[in-house]
Design a protein around this motif. Structure first.
Motif: not given
Length: 115
Positions: A23-40
């Motif tokens: 969940a993202a706060s901020g009105r301009t969320f829709r303009r941003y690329p988003m991603g998932w990363f992981r660290q084992a």
């Protein structure tokens, strides 16, 4: 400034499924690329999946065909559906947002896959 909060992690048996939410706060969320990363444990953080503002997606080879990234701009949320989970998917998963010239990270959430 965007703030990110992950949820949906936990313990699952091999072959099972989980859905992570960010969940993202901020009105301009829709303009941003988003991603998932992981660290084992003992390893570097690695790319898992990304989605552009228009919905174009990209995946690491290790998760292609098993994981699906999606976003709901009306809810300011990005998802990672994880199916056919393997013990090697065990890691802390991080959501990331990419405003211009910056990367914002969530706090991370644990996913543990038992064999």
């Amino acid at each position: 400034q965007v703030q990110l909060v992950e949820s949906g992690g936990g313990l699952v048996q091999a072959g099972g499924s989980l859905r992570l939410s960010c969940a993202a706060s901020g009105r301009t969320f829709r303009r941003y690329p988003m991603g998932w990363f992981r660290q084992a444990p003992g390893k570097e953080r690695e790319f898992v999946a990304s989605i552009s503002w228009s919905g174009d997606t990209r995946y690491a080879d290790s998760v292609k065909g098993r994981f699906t990234i999606s976003r709901d701009n009306a809810k300011n949320t990005v998802y990672l559906q994880m199916n056919s989970l393997k013990p090697e998917d065990t890691a802390v998963y991080y959501c990331a947002a990419d405003p211009p010239g910056l990367r914002i990270w969530g706090q991370g959430i644990q996913v543990t896959v038992s064999s």
